[in-house]
Design an enzyme around this catalytic site. Structure first.
Site: not given
Ligand code: 9MR
Length: 370
Positions: A277
Site C-alpha cells: 500500500e
Molecule cells: O483507502 C481506503 C479508504 O478509501 C477506505 O475508506 C478505508 C476504509 O475501508 O480504507 C482505506 O484503505 C486502508 C486499507 O484498506 C488498509 N490499510 C490502510 C488503508 C488506508 O486507510
C-alpha cells in the site's frame, strides 16, 4: 514486454505519458517492473473507473490491482448472508480486459465491518467462527479464478502509542477488536486455516502497517509482528507472506538497516514479502518549491523500496497512482493542514509522472542489474 493492445489504446494521448522533463519511457511502471521480474500495481477504486483519465492511468501503469474497498466485508456482505459481488466484479473485469492480475484485500479486518457483523461477533465464539467460515465459503470460490493472493488478516497487531489515531489497548500483542474479543488471539490462526482449507492453492498474506520507520514505535511494532509470525509458523498456521503496507511518513526518520534486518527475519521464517500500500505523507512543514518536495518523497521511496527489493520482495503496489485520487487527499486524519495535498504517489494531481515514478523505476532497474 508489450502492453496489451487495449491498455496502449487507453493510454494514448493520456497525460500520464506526457508529463515530466526529458525523454519519458512510453511504457508504464508495471511493464518496466515486469521486465525485472517484479510485479508492480496499485489499489483501485472502482467508482472512479468511469473517469477515462483514471482508467487510462490504471491501464497504463499497473500490472497488478488490489481493490481499495470492494473486497472488504462492508462491500461484500452488507447484510448477513446477502453477498454483493458487483463492485468487486467490476475490478475483475477491468483487470481481465487489461491483462492485469488482481489480489484480494481483505478477509478479516476490524474496520470496514458492516454493523450486523459486530453484533454477531458479540454473541460469542461459535457464532463468530460460523460467520467467518460462511464469508470465506462465499467469497473464496467465487473469486478463485481471478484472485490468487489474499490479505487474510489485516492490521491485527496493536500499536505501541505513536502518531496514529487508532491506538486501541492491546491484548498481548494484538489489537483489541471484536474478532479478538469473540475468539481470542487464535482468531488469526483460524482465519488462515479456514482460508487454506477452502483453497490450497492461494497465497495467504498477513498485512500490516507501521513497521518501516527508524523510531521506537516502529521498532516495537516490528517486534510484535515478528512474535506473531513466529508463533504462526511454529504452530504450522498456513501463512505464506507478509504484506508491508508502507504508508510512509517523512516526519519519521528511516534507516535501511533495522528495516532490512526485520525483513531478513521474516524471510528466514520462509515467508515472502510484498509491499502492498505504498504512499508517502510529507512532513508537516515542507520546502516552498515542488521540486524539493518531490525529491524528498522520491528519496524515501527509493530507500524503502530498494531495501525491500534487496531482501527479495518482488511485489510492489502503491495505494493509488495520482495524488488527486489518494486517501491522503480525502481523509481528515491524514490530510495536509496547509491547504496543499500530499505529493506521495507516482503521478501528480494532473496525472503527470513525478520523481517518485522515476525513483520506483530506478529501484526496479537496480534490482535487475544486481
Ligand atoms: O483507502 C481506503 C479508504 O478509501 C477506505 O475508506 C478505508 C476504509 O475501508 O480504507 C482505506 O484503505 C486502508 C486499507 O484498506 C488498509 N490499510 C490502510 C488503508 C488506508 O486507510
Amino acid at each position: 514486454m508489450t502492453l496489451p493492445r487495449r491498455a496502449v489504446l487507453a493510454a494514448a494521448g493520456s497525460p500520464v505519458l506526457a508529463g515530466g522533463a526529458g525523454a519519458q519511457p512510453a511504457e508504464g511502471l508495471g511493464a518496466r517492473a515486469r521486465a525485472q521480474g517484479i510485479a508492480f500495481g496499485t489499489a483501485v477504486d472502482g467508482n472512479r473507473l468511469a473517469d477515462p483519465r483514471y482508467a487510462a492511468q490504471v491501464a497504463a501503469e499497473a500490472r497488478l490491482l488490489v481493490p481499495e474497498w470492494e473486497g472488504k466485508w462492508s462491500a461484500l456482505q452488507p447484510a448477513e448472508g446477502r453477498f454483493e459481488f458487483g463492485p468487486l466484479t467490476t475490478l475483475v473485469e477491468f483487470a481481465s480486459r487489461h491483462g492485469q492480475a488482481l489480489r484480494g484485500h481483505t478477509l478479516l479486518w476490524h474496520r470496514a465491518m458492516p454493523d450486523w457483523l459486530a453484533a454477531r461477533l458479540a454473541e460469542g465464539a461459535d457464532r463468530a467462527r460460523a460467520v467467518l467460515a460462511a464469508h470465506l465459503d462465499a467469497v473464496l470460490p467465487r473469486m478463485a479464478g481471478a484472485i490468487r493472493d489474499w490479505d487474510v488478516v489485516n492490521e491485527a497487531v496493536a500499536n505501541a502509542g505513536g502518531p496514529f489515531t487508532e491506538n486501541t489497548p492491546a491484548i498481548g500483542d494484538l489489537r483489541d477488536t471484536p474478532w479478538l474479543r469473540a475468539l481470542g488471539p487464535g482468531y488469526v490462526d483460524l482465519a488462515f486455516r479456514l482460508a487454506r482449507e477452502r483453497d490450497r492453492t492461494l497465497r495467504l498474506t498477513y498485512n500490516e502497517y507501521g513497521v518501516e520507520g527508524d523510531t521506537p514505535f516502529a521498532e516495537e511494532k516490528r517486534r510484535r509482528v515478528l512474535r506473531l509470525l513466529r508463533r504462526l509458523v511454529e504452530a504450522r498456521v498456513p501463512v505464506d507472506a507478509l504484506g508491508i503496507q508502507a504508508h510512509l511518513m517523512l516526519d519519521e526518520p528511516f534507516r535501511p538497516e533495522p528495516f532490512a534486518a526485520f525483513l531478513q527475519e521474516v524471510r528466514s521464517l520462509g515467508l515472502a514479502i510484498l509491499i502492498t500500500e505504498l504512499d508517502v505523507r510529507e512532513a508537516a512543514v515542507v520546502p516552498p518549491d515542488l521540486a524539493a518536495r518531490d525529491a524528498l518523497v522520491a528519496a524515501r521511496v527509493q530507500a524503502v523500496v530498494g531495501t525491500a527489493l534487496e531482501v527479495g520482495c518482488r511485489t510492489v503496489l502503491t495505494w493509488g497512482l495520482s495524488d488527486r485520487d489518494s486517501w491522503l487527499a480525502q481523509e481528515p486524519a491524514v490530510m495536509r493542514r496547509d491547504g496543499t495535498i500530499h505529493r506521495g504517489l507516482p503521478l501528480d494531481a494532473e496525472g503527470r509522472r513525478k520523481p517518485m515514478w522515476q525513483a520506483l523505476d530506478r529501484a526496479f532497474a537496480a534490482r535487475g542489474r544486481g
